[in-house]
Enzyme design. Structure first.
Site, PDB file in Angstrom:
ATOM      1  N   ALA A 195       0.814  -1.222   0.000  1.00 50.08           N
ATOM      2  CA  ALA A 195       0.000   0.000   0.000  1.00 50.08           C
ATOM      3  C   ALA A 195       0.844   1.266   0.000  1.00 50.08           C
ATOM      4  CB  ALA A 195      -0.931  -0.002   1.217  1.00 50.08           C
ATOM      5  N   SER A 209      -3.421  -0.172  -6.349  1.00 51.08           N
ATOM      6  CA  SER A 209      -3.251   0.736  -7.482  1.00 51.08           C
ATOM      7  C   SER A 209      -4.320   1.826  -7.431  1.00 51.08           C
ATOM      8  CB  SER A 209      -3.304  -0.041  -8.791  1.00 51.08           C
ATOM      9  OG  SER A 209      -2.944   0.792  -9.887  1.00 51.08           O
ATOM     10  N   LYS A 243      -6.542   6.213 -11.433  1.00 48.02           N
ATOM     11  CA  LYS A 243      -5.794   7.176 -12.245  1.00 48.02           C
ATOM     12  C   LYS A 243      -4.781   6.485 -13.158  1.00 48.02           C
ATOM     13  CE  LYS A 243      -6.563  10.704  -8.787  1.00 48.02           C
ATOM     14  NZ  LYS A 243      -7.618   9.874  -8.159  1.00 48.02           N
ATOM     15  N   GLY A 256     -11.904  10.275   3.371  1.00 49.63           N
ATOM     16  CA  GLY A 256     -11.232  10.423   4.656  1.00 49.63           C
ATOM     17  C   GLY A 256      -9.772  10.047   4.652  1.00 49.63           C
ATOM     18  N   THR A 263     -12.322  22.476  -7.895  1.00 53.41           N
ATOM     19  CA  THR A 263     -11.594  22.804  -9.123  1.00 53.41           C
ATOM     20  C   THR A 263     -12.513  23.162 -10.286  1.00 53.41           C
ATOM     21  OG1 THR A 263     -11.491  20.428  -9.578  1.00 53.41           O
ATOM     22  CG2 THR A 263      -9.561  21.430  -8.539  1.00 53.41           C
ATOM     23  N   GLU A 276      -4.796  16.781 -13.541  1.00 60.44           N
ATOM     24  CA  GLU A 276      -6.128  16.292 -13.180  1.00 60.44           C
ATOM     25  C   GLU A 276      -7.004  16.061 -14.412  1.00 60.44           C
ATOM     26  OE1 GLU A 276      -7.425  17.584  -8.735  1.00 60.44           O
ATOM     27  OE2 GLU A 276      -7.722  19.091 -10.305  1.00 60.44           O
TER      28      GLU A 276
END
Length: 610
Positions: free
Chosen positions: A358, A401, A404, A444, A466, A536
């Site tokens: 992780a 993973s 993204k 969180g 954004t 992004e």
């Protein structure tokens, strides 16, 4: 009043009531029955006194909290009085050869009326003059079923700051009914009107069986008011004694995801975890620490906590030691996954059966400015841990993973996609089963939008989003951790597992919900749109069009058909990555990670430019 004074008072009161009842009974019936006799009256009175105090003790009439008296206490009174009268009847039969039935029946009625009245009058006095004198928050209960009834009973019977004023319930047959003296005043759509009319301060959602979509629907009506919104605890938590009915919690963002939390069959995990050694990298992080908690329930022989943050590893180490004490061996390891020698030493020393990887750099905009660090941690770090796992004979290796990694437009996603390629290739080259698990955003977790929004709300806003149309998939930390563990049970080698997370959520809607949950209005805090940050996307994907595998391998879990690459090409590319400049690295990473059908050709071309 002390216990002894209270006991003496009740015994004295009951004694007076018993004597008064039998004397009144005798004098009422004496003119018609001519049964008056001093001996009869004395013996009957003594029998009644002794019997009453005996059965009052048996049915605990002297130690009950009468300010909370209910039907159960009334039944106890009836039983005690009935057995008292029956015992006196037996005494009369033995002493006088006869039973004065009408006298005893009248005494029985007076007995119940006066003793019951004396007890319940205290509750009435308390409710009317003591409890109501205290300033309480007027409360609306959503749900007039068993959960709502339980909540109202608890609020009425306990000295708490909430005063139930009305119910709302969507069942037509419940409209205008009263439950524990509280009226069902309308349906959920009527909440704004009822809150205004009845000057409601608090709203409690008291329907434990509600699904997430239904909670969201009710919350939308509640959010139109200025009342504080709370939700009752789960019935199973109440029944097991973990919480009481009146320990209400705030409505959480997780309640408003619009889908039910994914429940995985974690029992199938015990075969490969129980009694074995489990190693978790990034064990001090949000996902890593929750994996440790979840794994601990399956009683592994040892959990090895690997992380480079001293404080975070210390915290999860102490938590697990306190929770599992001597049942599981807990080994904290301070080490960086970029330190290849350290990873090999740790793996060979502890010889884990299962590895959950992780540890990673995951902040998208930050990695755009630090691509080399992203490569070193996410690619080389993964390669180090994976090859060390092979050397130690690890059976299962699960890589955490990201969504993204699908058609990545940023360094973080690209490094994660290359890390997937690395473990897929190592799966083919070794006996260890390597798999990857792709997540959406974890509510969180460190670096997620929720902690950021909360901080912005605490300082008075505004909350920065954004773009008004930006969407993301969301899951809870426990869901993410269970998916990792479940993936290990399903692993055959080389798969990329994906959780079905329903529909994506607009970030701006999440921000609005969090503002109202914090007790503010959108106008008070405000929302500003800051523009899309470097790297992004407007929306995320979990599998691209070439990876889609429509059938589920497990409820709510899909397995992708991610394209793979020849090992020689992959290793040549990875080995040359660190020599690149930041600009070239960023461009090549995204290009390599985005390749679809022509993956091998593009990789060869990329390698030729190293």
């Amino acid at each position: 009043m002390t216990y002894r004074k209270r006991l003496s008072f009740l015994i004295g009161l009951d004694s007076a009531i018993v004597l008064f009842s039998i004397y009144i009974g005798y004098f009422i019936l004496h003119p018609y029955m001519n049964i008056y006799s001093a001996g009869t009256l004395v013996i009957s009175s003594l029998s009644l006194l002794v019997s009453h105090h005996l059965f009052a003790a048996i049915y605990k009439l002297y130690i009950k909290a009468w300010e909370y008296a209910s039907v159960r206490e009334l039944v106890a009174i009836v039983k005690a009085v009935t057995f008292t009268i029956a015992a006196t009847a037996v005494v009369q039969l033995i002493a006088f050869g006869d039973i004065y039935v009408r006298v005893l029946f009248l005494t029985w009625m007076l007995h119940i009326l006066l003793i019951g009245g004396s007890r319940f009058s205290w509750r009435m006095f308390r409710d009317r003059f003591i409890t109501e004198c205290k300033e309480k928050k007027r409360t609306l209960i959503v749900g007039a079923g068993s959960g709502g009834s339980m909540v109202v009973r608890q609020l009425l019977n306990h000295d708490v700051e909430l005063q139930p004023v009305a119910f709302v319930d969507d069942e037509e047959k419940k409209q205008k009914l009263q439950i524990h003296g509280v009226t069902v005043a309308g349906k959920t759509a009527d909440i704004p009107r009822i809150v205004t009319e009845k000057k409601i301060d608090n709203i409690i959602i008291a329907i434990p069986s509600l699904k997430r979509q239904e909670i969201q629907h009710i919350y939308e009506h509640c959010a139109k008011t200025e009342a504080k919104i709370q939700i009752m605890p789960l019935i199973e938590d109440v029944m097991t004694g973990r919480v009481s009915v009146n320990q209400f919690r705030e409505v959480q963002v997780e309640d408003l995801l619009g889908r039910e939390p994914v429940k995985l069959d974690i029992q199938s995990i015990s075969e490969y975890v129980t009694g074995h050694t489990v190693l978790v990298t990034g064990a001090g992080g949000s996902i890593g620490s929750e994996i440790c908690r979840q794994v601990g329930t399956f009683q592994p022989a040892k959990i090895v906590l690997v992380g480079h943050g001293e404080n975070s590893i210390y915290q999860i180490d102490m938590e697990l030691r306190n929770r599992y004490k001597d049942m599981i061996e807990i080994v904290p390891i301070i080490g960086d996954i970029q330190d290849r020698e350290r990873m090999f030493n740790v793996m060979l020393e502890h010889e884990p059966t299962v590895v959950y990887h992780a540890a990673a750099h995951k902040h998208v905009p930050l990695m755009e400015y630090n691509p080399k660090e992203a490569v070193k941690n996410n690619i080389f770090g993964t390669k180090n841990v994976a090859e060390a796992a092979i050397a130690a004979g690890v059976v299962k290796f699960v890589l955490v993973s990201s969504d993204k990694a699908v058609n990545p437009t940023n360094v973080m996603g690209a490094t994660k996609r290359v890390a997937e390629m690395v473990i897929q290739q190592l799966d083919k080259e070794s006996d260890t089963n390597f798999v990857a698990v792709r997540f959406g955003n974890v509510l969180g977790s460190r670096g997620s939008v929720i902690p950021l929004f909360k901080k912005q709300i605490q300082v008075g806003g505004p909350v920065t989003v954004t773009h008004p149309d930006m969407t993301r998939y969301f899951m809870t930390i426990p869901e993410a951790s269970r998916l990792v563990i479940q993936a290990g049970a399903l692993a055959k080698g080389g798969e990329i597992f994906v959780l079905d997370m329903g529909e994506p959520v607009k970030i701006v809607d999440l921000a609005k919900n969090l503002i109202t949950l914090s007790g503010y209005t959108i106008e008070e805090i405000g929302i500003e749109f800051s523009g899309i940050r470097p790297g992004e996307k407007m929306f995320e994907e979990l599998l691209n069009e070439n990876e889609v595998h429509p059938e589920q391998v497990f409820p709510k879990i899909h397995v992708g058909k991610a394209a793979q690459v020849e090992g020689e090409v992959l290793w040549e590319f990875v080995d040359g990555l660190i020599e690149k400049s930041n600009a070239v690295m960023k461009e090549q990473l995204v290009e390599i990670a985005n390749v679809k059908c022509g993956l091998q050709r593009v990789m060869r071309e990329a390698v030729s430019h190293l």
